[in-house]
Design an enzyme around this catalytic site. Structure first.
Site, short mmCIF file in Angstrom:
data_model
loop_
_atom_site.label_atom_id
_atom_site.label_comp_id
_atom_site.label_asym_id
_atom_site.label_seq_id
_atom_site.Cartn_x
_atom_site.Cartn_y
_atom_site.Cartn_z
N ASP A 214 0.85 -1.19 0.00
CA ASP A 214 0.00 0.00 0.00
C ASP A 214 0.89 1.24 0.00
OD1 ASP A 214 -3.07 0.79 0.80
OD2 ASP A 214 -1.62 2.22 1.61
N ASN A 222 -2.87 13.10 -3.47
CA ASN A 222 -4.00 13.60 -4.26
C ASN A 222 -4.46 14.97 -3.79
OD1 ASN A 222 -4.34 11.47 -6.10
ND2 ASN A 222 -5.55 10.27 -4.65
N HIS A 227 -5.31 14.72 -8.58
CA HIS A 227 -5.44 13.30 -8.93
C HIS A 227 -4.59 12.93 -10.14
CE1 HIS A 227 -8.61 12.18 -6.07
NE2 HIS A 227 -9.04 13.43 -6.21
N ASP A 231 -2.30 9.72 -10.09
CA ASP A 231 -2.28 8.66 -11.10
C ASP A 231 -0.86 8.37 -11.57
OD1 ASP A 231 -5.01 8.41 -10.93
OD2 ASP A 231 -5.44 9.48 -12.80
N GLU A 257 -4.81 2.44 -4.06
CA GLU A 257 -3.35 2.45 -4.00
C GLU A 257 -2.79 1.13 -3.49
OE1 GLU A 257 -4.76 4.48 -0.12
OE2 GLU A 257 -5.46 4.15 -2.17
#
Length: 343
Positions: A214, A222, A227, A231, A257
Site C-alpha cells: 500500500d 491527491n 489526482h 495517477d 493504491e
C-alpha cells in the site's frame, strides 16, 4: 455436404447475432454476444420471448438487463465470475473451431468445384443426348459452389474478427486500465490456480507467498498535487512492482493504491528479500509534479508491505486476510516497512 450445411447454419447465426447487436447498438463483449447469439439461433424460446417483451417496452437492452438475461436464460442464476470467464473462454474456443470448420468446408467445396470443371471440360465437344442440359446444370452447380465459397470465406473472416474481439475484451477484463498491471480478477484467477497446484504438490515444494503493498499517505498526494499526479505516482509504483516481479510470479493492482505480488513456490526468506528490494526501490523514485502555486517539484512516496505464506488447508480468503493483517501492522507500526505474519 452435411458439414458444409452445419457451417453455413453456424455462420448464419453468427451473422444474425452481429447484425442484431449492430442494429441495437449493443457493445461487443462476451455476455452481450452470448445473449444475442442465443436469440439469433431461435433455440432458447424463453430468452427470445423475454427480449421481445422487453424491447417492446424499452427499445434498448442495457448491460445490467443483458447480464440478468444471461444469468437467467443462458447459464442459470447461480453463475459466478469464474464461471462467466470459463464461458467466455469456451465461446472463444468454439468460434475458433467454427472458423476451422468453415475453412475445411471451403477447401472441400473448392475441390468439388475443380472436379466439376474437369468433368465439364471432358464433356465439351462431345455429341451426347442431353449434353447441353448436363453442361448447363454443371455450370449452375459451379456458380452455386463459387457463391458458397465466398460466403464461407466471409463467415470465416467474420468469425475470426469476433474471436479477436472477444479475446481483446477478455484481456481488458483482466487488466487495470490505469497501470496496465493485471487487476483483481486476474489476481484471483491466478491465486486459485496457484492454490490448486500447491495442494496437488503437497509437501514436495514451497508454499506460495503473498505480498500486499500500500502506498503510504496516498490521499495526501491527491490532496496536495491533484489526482493527475496521484495517477502518475500509481503508474510509477506499478512499473517498479512489475520490474521487481520474479519470473512466474504475478503483480497486480487490486484497488486504489493497493497492490499485490503472488509468489508461487517460494521460500518465505526469499520472498522477504523481494519485498525489501521493492520497498527500497520505491523510496528512490521521484514523480514530477507542481505545487498549488505552480512551482515544479518531485514527489517521493514510500510503501508499506505485508507478507505471508500459504498455510496448509487454508482458503484463499484466509490467505489474503492474513497478508492484509500484516500490511495493517506495517501501516500502524510507522509505515515504509515490511511485516511478516504467519498466524
Amino acid at each position: 455436404m452435411k458439414n458444409t450445411e452445419n457451417v453455413e447454419r453456424a455462420a448464419e447465426i453468427v451473422r444474425d447475432a452481429l447484425n442484431l447487436m449492430r442494429k441495437h447498438s449493443v457493445p461487443m463483449h462476451p455476455v452481450n454476444y452470448a445473449v444475442w447469439h442465443a436469440y439469433a439461433s431461435g433455440e432458447n424460446l424463453e430468452l427470445r420471448n423475454a427480449i421481445d417483451r422487453y424491447m417492446l417496452q424499452h427499445l434498448h437492452l442495457d448491460d445490467a438487463v443483458t447480464e440478468a438475461l444471461y444469468r437467467r436464460h443462458v447459464i442459470g442464476s447461480s453463475a459466478d465470475p469464474a464461471l462467466l470467464q470459463r464461458m467466455s473462454e469456451r465461446m472463444s474456443s468454439a468460434l475458433g473451431q467454427a472458423a476451422e470448420s468453415a475453412a475445411l468446408a471451403g477447401d472441400q467445396t473448392a475441390a468439388y468445384g475443380s472436379s466439376l470443371s474437369r468433368f465439364q471440360d471432358g464433356l465439351a465437344g462431345q455429341a451426347l443426348p442431353g449434353l447441353e442440359e448436363i453442361l448447363a446444370t454443371t455450370r449452375q452447380m459451379q456458380a452455386a459452389i463459387q457463391a458458397l465459397q465466398r460466403q464461407l470465406g466471409d463467415s470465416r473472416q467474420e468469425i475470426g474478427q469476433l474471436r479477436d474481439e472477444l479475446e481483446r475484451v477478455r484481456q481488458e477484463n483482466l487488466t487495470d486500465t490505469l497501470t496496465g498491471l493485471p487487476n483483481r480478477r486476474a489476481f484471483e484467477q491466478r491465486l486459485a490456480a496457484c492454490m490448486t497446484l500447491a495442494a496437488s504438490a503437497g509437501m514436495n515444494s514451497h508454499a506460495p507467498c503473498l505480498l500486499m503493498l500500500d502506498i503510504d499517505h496516498f490521499k495526501r498526494v491527491n490532496d496536495s498535487y491533484g489526482h493527475g499526479t496521484g495517477d502518475q505516482v500509481l503508474c510509477t509504483v506499478a512499473a517498479a512492482l512489475q520490474a521487481g516481479t520474479p519470473d512466474n510470479a504475478l503483480a497486480a493492482r487490486i484497488g486504489g493504491e493497493e497492490f499485490v505480488m503472488l509468489l508461487p513456490a517460494m521460500q518465505l526468506q526469499s520472498a522477504r528479500l523481494v519485498a525489501e528490494q521493492l520497498r527500497q526501490k520505491v523510496a528512490t523514485l521521484r514523480t514530477p509534479a507542481r505545487s498549488k502555486t505552480g512551482a515544479e517539484l518531485q514527489v517521493q512516496v514510500t510503501v508499506s508491505i505485508g507478507l505471508t505464506s500459504l498455510q496448509r488447508g487454508e482458503t484463499g480468503r484466509q490467505f489474503i486476510e492474513r497478508a492484509d493483517q500484516a500490511l495493517y501492522q506495517s501501516k500502524h507500526g510507522g509505515r515504509d516497512r515490511i511485516t511478516v505474519r504467519m498466524g
